[in-house]
Design a protein around this motif. Structure first.
Motif, short mmCIF file in Angstrom:
data_model
loop_
_atom_site.label_atom_id
_atom_site.label_comp_id
_atom_site.label_asym_id
_atom_site.label_seq_id
_atom_site.Cartn_x
_atom_site.Cartn_y
_atom_site.Cartn_z
N UNK A 1 -14.12 14.21 -6.58
CA UNK A 1 -13.82 12.86 -7.19
C UNK A 1 -12.39 12.73 -7.54
N UNK A 2 -11.64 13.57 -7.33
CA UNK A 2 -10.32 13.59 -7.70
C UNK A 2 -9.37 13.75 -6.45
N UNK A 3 -8.27 13.13 -6.59
CA UNK A 3 -7.19 13.35 -5.53
C UNK A 3 -6.37 14.49 -5.70
N UNK A 4 -6.34 15.32 -4.73
CA UNK A 4 -5.76 16.85 -4.84
C UNK A 4 -4.66 16.75 -3.65
N UNK A 5 -3.41 17.25 -3.96
CA UNK A 5 -2.36 17.37 -3.06
C UNK A 5 -2.88 18.39 -2.07
N UNK A 6 -2.58 18.32 -0.80
CA UNK A 6 -2.83 19.22 0.19
C UNK A 6 -1.97 20.33 0.10
N UNK A 7 -0.67 20.14 -0.34
CA UNK A 7 0.49 21.32 -0.40
C UNK A 7 0.17 22.00 -1.61
N UNK B 1 -2.33 20.93 9.13
CA UNK B 1 -1.53 21.49 10.19
C UNK B 1 -1.68 20.62 11.44
N UNK B 2 -2.87 20.05 11.75
CA UNK B 2 -2.86 19.49 13.21
C UNK B 2 -2.21 17.96 12.92
N UNK B 3 -2.35 17.41 11.87
CA UNK B 3 -1.82 15.76 11.59
C UNK B 3 -0.25 16.12 11.42
N UNK B 4 0.34 17.12 10.55
CA UNK B 4 1.77 17.10 10.56
C UNK B 4 2.50 17.25 11.82
N UNK B 5 1.83 18.45 12.72
CA UNK B 5 2.30 18.92 14.12
C UNK B 5 2.18 17.66 14.91
N UNK B 6 1.03 17.03 14.91
CA UNK B 6 0.83 15.77 16.10
C UNK B 6 1.61 14.65 15.80
N UNK C 1 0.74 -1.15 0.04
CA UNK C 1 0.03 -0.09 -0.07
C UNK C 1 0.86 1.25 0.00
N UNK C 2 0.54 2.20 -0.96
CA UNK C 2 0.85 3.56 -0.88
C UNK C 2 0.74 4.15 0.40
N UNK C 3 1.87 4.90 1.02
CA UNK C 3 1.79 5.63 2.15
C UNK C 3 1.24 6.85 2.00
N UNK C 4 -0.04 7.21 2.32
CA UNK C 4 -0.51 8.66 1.98
C UNK C 4 -1.82 8.53 2.75
N UNK D 1 2.31 13.77 1.61
CA UNK D 1 1.88 12.61 1.65
C UNK D 1 0.26 12.83 2.06
N UNK D 2 -0.11 14.00 2.08
CA UNK D 2 -1.53 14.26 2.51
C UNK D 2 -2.43 14.67 1.32
N UNK D 3 -3.49 14.18 1.02
CA UNK D 3 -4.26 14.63 0.02
C UNK D 3 -5.93 14.67 0.33
N UNK D 4 -6.49 15.52 -0.44
CA UNK D 4 -7.94 15.82 -0.27
C UNK D 4 -8.51 15.25 -1.58
N UNK D 5 -9.85 14.78 -1.20
CA UNK D 5 -10.50 14.34 -2.43
C UNK D 5 -11.67 15.57 -2.66
N UNK D 6 -11.60 16.19 -3.96
CA UNK D 6 -12.35 17.01 -4.30
C UNK D 6 -13.10 16.72 -5.56
#
Length: 204
Positions: A198-204, A178-183, A109-112, A191-196
Motif C-alpha cells: 500500500x506504499x509507493x516505493x521508488x524503483x531506483x 529496465x524494459x520501460x526505460x530502454x523502450x 498530474x505528476x509525471x510518474x 519517475x518509476x515507482x512500485x506499490x508495496x
C-alpha cells in the motif's frame, strides 16, 4: 361620457419576476440591480449614481495600481513593455488553468509511472502500469510491446479512478523497469515507482 380607463402597463423584472418597483423588497435585489439599471433606471435613479461612482472608484484604483504617479517606474515599465512586445514570443505564455465543474482548479498530474502487482484468486497475478500516457506513450502500442516482450496477455483497461491503465497477466515486475526505460527513453528511472504493502516505493 367618462373616458374608458386604459390598462396599466406593468414592467416586470427579468431576474426575480416581480414588478420592477417591488424588486427592492424581493429576495435578490443585488442580482436585479444590473437589469434595473438597463431597463428601469427611472424607477431607481440612485442605482445609476452608485454605478457611476463605482466606475470612477474602479478607474482610480486601476490608475493607482499601475503606478502612473511614479514617473521613473512608469517609463521603465513602458519601455520594458515595448521591448517585450517587440520581442514577440520571448515572454513565456501561461497555460490556461483548467477548472472542474465545482469551480475547483484542476491540478496538473505528476509525471510518474506506478507499477503494482495484484494477486487474484490466490494464484493469478496481474501487473498494472499507470502513468505511461503522461510521458506521451500510446497505451495501445505499449500494451502490444509488453505482451510481446513477456509472452503474455496485455490490455488497456479503465482503472478504479476511470483512468486508463495497462494490465499485464503475470508477475513481470522483476525486469519491467529496465524494459520501460530502454523502450521509452523519455521515461526516467527516477519517475518509476512500485506499490508495496500500500506504499509507493521508488524503483531506483
Amino acid at each position: 361620457m367618462a373616458e374608458k380607463p386604459q390598462p396599466v402597463q406593468v414592467l416586470y423584472c427579468g431576474v426575480c419576476g416581480l414588478p420592477a418597483e417591488y424588486c427592492e423588497f424581493g429576495p435578490d435585489f443585488e442580482k436585479c440591480k444590473p437589469w434595473l439599471i438597463q431597463n428601469a433606471a427611472e424607477i431607481y435613479p440612485e442605482l445609476l449614481q452608485d454605478a457611476s461612482a463605482n466606475g470612477v472608484d474602479r478607474v482610480s484604483n486601476q490608475l493607482q495600481s499601475s503606478s502612473i504617479t511614479d514617473g521613473n517606474s512608469a517609463s521603465a515599465s513602458s519601455s520594458l513593455g515595448f521591448k517585450s512586445l517587440a520581442a514577440g514570443s520571448s515572454a513565456p505564455k501561461q497555460e490556461p488553468v483548467k477548472k472542474l465543474p465545482g469551480g475547483k482548479i484542476k491540478k496538473k498530474e505528476k509525471q510518474e509511472v506506478i507499477i503494482e502487482k495484484v494477486t487474484r484468486n490466490k494464484r493469478k497475478s496481474i501487473t498494472t502500469l499507470k502513468g505511461l500516457d503522461l510521458f506521451g506513450v500510446k497505451l495501445s502500442d505499449a500494451s502490444k510491446k509488453l505482451g510481446k516482450k513477456f509472452a503474455t496477455g496485455a490490455s488497456v483497461v479503465k482503472g478504479p479512478t476511470e483512468k486508463e491503465q495497462i494490465d499485464v497477466q503475470g508477475d513481470i515486475a522483476y525486469d519491467i523497469v529496465e524494459f520501460i526505460t530502454h523502450t521509452w527513453p523519455d521515461v526516467p528511472e527516477t519517475a518509476i515507482f512500485f506499490i508495496e504493502d500500500g506504499k509507493k516505493v521508488p524503483a531506483v
